[in-house]
Design a protein around this motif. Structure first.
Motif, PDB file in Angstrom:
ATOM      1  N   GLU A   3       0.823  -1.211   0.000  1.00 55.05           N
ATOM      2  CA  GLU A   3       0.000   0.000   0.000  1.00 55.05           C
ATOM      3  C   GLU A   3       0.858   1.263   0.000  1.00 55.05           C
ATOM      4  N   SER A   4       2.043   1.192   0.601  1.00 53.96           N
ATOM      5  CA  SER A   4       2.929   2.359   0.661  1.00 53.96           C
ATOM      6  C   SER A   4       3.525   2.708  -0.703  1.00 53.96           C
ATOM      7  N   GLY A   5       3.507   1.739  -1.638  1.00 60.52           N
ATOM      8  CA  GLY A   5       4.098   1.962  -2.956  1.00 60.52           C
ATOM      9  C   GLY A   5       5.610   1.846  -2.979  1.00 60.52           C
ATOM     10  N   LEU A   6       6.206   1.383  -1.858  1.00 55.81           N
ATOM     11  CA  LEU A   6       7.671   1.346  -1.745  1.00 55.81           C
ATOM     12  C   LEU A   6       8.298   0.040  -2.229  1.00 55.81           C
ATOM     13  N   VAL A   7       7.476  -0.983  -2.514  1.00 55.24           N
ATOM     14  CA  VAL A   7       8.033  -2.302  -2.823  1.00 55.24           C
ATOM     15  C   VAL A   7       9.005  -2.284  -4.003  1.00 55.24           C
ATOM     16  N   PRO A   8       8.659  -1.720  -5.165  1.00 59.17           N
ATOM     17  CA  PRO A   8       9.621  -1.753  -6.288  1.00 59.17           C
ATOM     18  C   PRO A   8      10.936  -1.059  -5.953  1.00 59.17           C
ATOM     19  N   SER A   9      10.861   0.045  -5.217  1.00 57.23           N
ATOM     20  CA  SER A   9      12.080   0.781  -4.863  1.00 57.23           C
ATOM     21  C   SER A   9      12.950  -0.011  -3.902  1.00 57.23           C
ATOM     22  N   ILE A  10      12.327  -0.705  -2.934  1.00 54.52           N
ATOM     23  CA  ILE A  10      13.101  -1.526  -1.997  1.00 54.52           C
ATOM     24  C   ILE A  10      13.783  -2.669  -2.736  1.00 54.52           C
ATOM     25  N   LYS A  11      13.069  -3.322  -3.636  1.00 53.29           N
ATOM     26  CA  LYS A  11      13.641  -4.460  -4.362  1.00 53.29           C
ATOM     27  C   LYS A  11      14.795  -4.040  -5.267  1.00 53.29           C
ATOM     28  N   ALA A  12      14.808  -2.782  -5.680  1.00 53.50           N
ATOM     29  CA  ALA A  12      15.859  -2.291  -6.578  1.00 53.50           C
ATOM     30  C   ALA A  12      17.066  -1.725  -5.832  1.00 53.50           C
ATOM     31  N   LEU A  13      17.019  -1.682  -4.510  1.00 51.62           N
ATOM     32  CA  LEU A  13      18.090  -1.037  -3.742  1.00 51.62           C
ATOM     33  C   LEU A  13      19.434  -1.746  -3.908  1.00 51.62           C
ATOM     34  N   ARG A  14      20.491  -0.948  -3.975  1.00 50.44           N
ATOM     35  CA  ARG A  14      21.860  -1.463  -4.001  1.00 50.44           C
ATOM     36  C   ARG A  14      22.652  -0.987  -2.791  1.00 50.44           C
ATOM     37  N   LYS A  15      22.036  -0.132  -1.973  1.00 54.53           N
ATOM     38  CA  LYS A  15      22.686   0.332  -0.743  1.00 54.53           C
ATOM     39  C   LYS A  15      22.339  -0.635   0.390  1.00 54.53           C
ATOM     40  N   PRO A  16      23.075  -0.602   1.508  1.00 58.05           N
ATOM     41  CA  PRO A  16      22.807  -1.555   2.595  1.00 58.05           C
ATOM     42  C   PRO A  16      21.397  -1.402   3.165  1.00 58.05           C
ATOM     43  N   VAL A  17      20.740  -2.552   3.387  1.00 53.56           N
ATOM     44  CA  VAL A  17      19.381  -2.609   3.925  1.00 53.56           C
ATOM     45  C   VAL A  17      19.388  -3.583   5.101  1.00 53.56           C
ATOM     46  N   LEU A  18      18.767  -3.170   6.216  1.00 60.04           N
ATOM     47  CA  LEU A  18      18.648  -4.036   7.401  1.00 60.04           C
ATOM     48  C   LEU A  18      17.181  -4.201   7.754  1.00 60.04           C
ATOM     49  N   GLY A  19      16.696  -5.445   7.726  1.00 55.59           N
ATOM     50  CA  GLY A  19      15.354  -5.752   8.198  1.00 55.59           C
ATOM     51  C   GLY A  19      15.420  -6.241   9.634  1.00 55.59           C
ATOM     52  N   ILE A  20      14.532  -5.721  10.493  1.00 54.43           N
ATOM     53  CA  ILE A  20      14.509  -6.100  11.908  1.00 54.43           C
ATOM     54  C   ILE A  20      13.192  -6.796  12.221  1.00 54.43           C
ATOM     55  N   CYS A  21      13.269  -8.011  12.795  1.00 54.65           N
ATOM     56  CA  CYS A  21      12.127  -8.814  13.212  1.00 54.65           C
ATOM     57  C   CYS A  21      11.210  -9.082  12.009  1.00 54.65           C
ATOM     58  N   VAL A  22       9.985  -8.571  12.001  1.00 52.06           N
ATOM     59  CA  VAL A  22       9.124  -8.773  10.831  1.00 52.06           C
ATOM     60  C   VAL A  22       9.771  -8.152   9.592  1.00 52.06           C
ATOM     61  N   GLY A  23      10.533  -7.082   9.779  1.00 51.74           N
ATOM     62  CA  GLY A  23      11.263  -6.488   8.651  1.00 51.74           C
ATOM     63  C   GLY A  23      12.235  -7.470   8.014  1.00 51.74           C
ATOM     64  N   MET A  24      12.827  -8.358   8.819  1.00 55.46           N
ATOM     65  CA  MET A  24      13.680  -9.425   8.294  1.00 55.46           C
ATOM     66  C   MET A  24      12.846 -10.447   7.541  1.00 55.46           C
ATOM     67  N   GLN A  25      11.699 -10.823   8.103  1.00 53.99           N
ATOM     68  CA  GLN A  25      10.846 -11.811   7.445  1.00 53.99           C
ATOM     69  C   GLN A  25      10.349 -11.315   6.084  1.00 53.99           C
ATOM     70  N   LEU A  26      10.172 -10.006   5.958  1.00 51.37           N
ATOM     71  CA  LEU A  26       9.739  -9.438   4.671  1.00 51.37           C
ATOM     72  C   LEU A  26      10.762  -9.675   3.562  1.00 51.37           C
ATOM     73  N   LEU A  27      12.023  -9.889   3.926  1.00 50.10           N
ATOM     74  CA  LEU A  27      13.067 -10.112   2.918  1.00 50.10           C
ATOM     75  C   LEU A  27      12.988 -11.497   2.283  1.00 50.10           C
TER      76      LEU A  27
END
Length: 196
Positions: free
Chosen positions: A58-82
Motif C-alpha cells: 500500500e505504501s508503494g515502496l516495494v519496487p524501490s526496496i527491491k531495486a536497492l543497491r545500498k545496505p538494507v537491514l530488516g529487523i524482526c518482521v522487517g527481516m521476514q519481509l526479505l
C-alpha cells in the motif's frame, strides 16, 4: 544517514531511541523519492508478516526496496519481509533472500512465542557482527522463524530447532532479534550496520 521505512508496521520509537543513544542520524521514508536521501535503509516491523507485506504494498515502496543497491537491514518482521514466503498469512514476501518464514512447532520448541534472551552462533565473518563475541545474547520476541540455511544464515539460534537469527545476501541483511532492545551488543550491531 539511515532512512527508516515508515509503512505503519513497526515499533519505530524504540528503534529511534537506540539510534539516538549511539549517535546515528536518521530520518523517515514515506515515499519512494525519499529513499535517495539516505545511504542505508532499515525496515522495522512488529506483528503479522502478511499484514506488514500488505502495508508495504500500500505504501508503494516495494519496487524501490527491491531495486536497492545500498545496505538494507530488516529487523524482526522487517527481516521476514526479505524472504520468499511466510506461513503467517500464507503470503509472498519481497523475495530478496530465498528462504521461508515458518511457524514454530510447540512440540519441538516448547512455549510459543519464543520470547526473551537467547544466544546466537555467528556463522561467518559477517560485517554486521564485527566486535560482537560468538554466543552473545540478544532479545527475541517471535512466533515465526526463518529457516536455517548455510548459504544465507549469518547467525544461528536454537529454540527447539536451529533457525536463522540473522541472514544476509548481497546488500540485504536481516536480524530476527531486536537490536534496539538488546543492550550494548544490539547497539554495536546498529553501529556496524552504519559502516557497512
Amino acid at each position: 544517514m539511515i532512512g527508516i521505512i515508515n509503512y505503519g508496521a513497526g515499533n519505530i520509537f524504540s528503534l529511534t531511541a537506540a539510534l539516538d543513544r549511539v549517535g546515528l542520524s536518521y530520518g523517515m521514508i514515506n515515499t519512494a523519492e525519499e529513499i535517495d536521501l539516505y545511504d542505508r535503509i532499515i525496515i522495522p516491523g512488529v506483528g503479522h508478516a502478511g499484514a506488514a507485506m500488505d502495508k508495504l504494498h500500500e505504501s508503494g515502496l516495494v519496487p524501490s526496496i527491491k531495486a536497492l543497491r545500498k545496505p538494507v537491514l530488516g529487523i524482526c518482521v522487517g527481516m521476514q519481509l526479505l524472504t520468499d514466503f511466510s506461513e503467517e498469512g500464507n503470503a509472498e514476501m519481497l523475495k530478496l533472500i530465498p528462504l521461508k518464514t515458518l511457524h514454530f512447532d510447540s512440540k519441538k520448541a516448547g512455549k510459543v512465542p519464543h520470547m526473551g534472551w537467547n544466544s546466537v552462533s555467528i556463522q561467518e565473518n559477517n560485517p554486521l557482527f564485527a566486535h560482537i563475541q560468538n554466543q552473545t545474547y540478544f532479545y527475541f520476541v517471535h512466533s515465526y522463524f526463518i529457516e536455517f540455511d548455510d548459504r544465507y544464515t549469518a547467525a544461528k539460534c536454537v529454540y527447539g530447532q536451529p533457525f536463522s537469527a540473522a541472514i544476509s545476501k548481497d546488500n540485504f541483511f536481516g536480524v530476527q532479534f531486536h537490536p534496539e532492545k538488546s543492550g550494548k551488543a544490539g547497539e554495536q550491531l546498529l553501529l556496524n550496520f552504519s559502516t557497512i
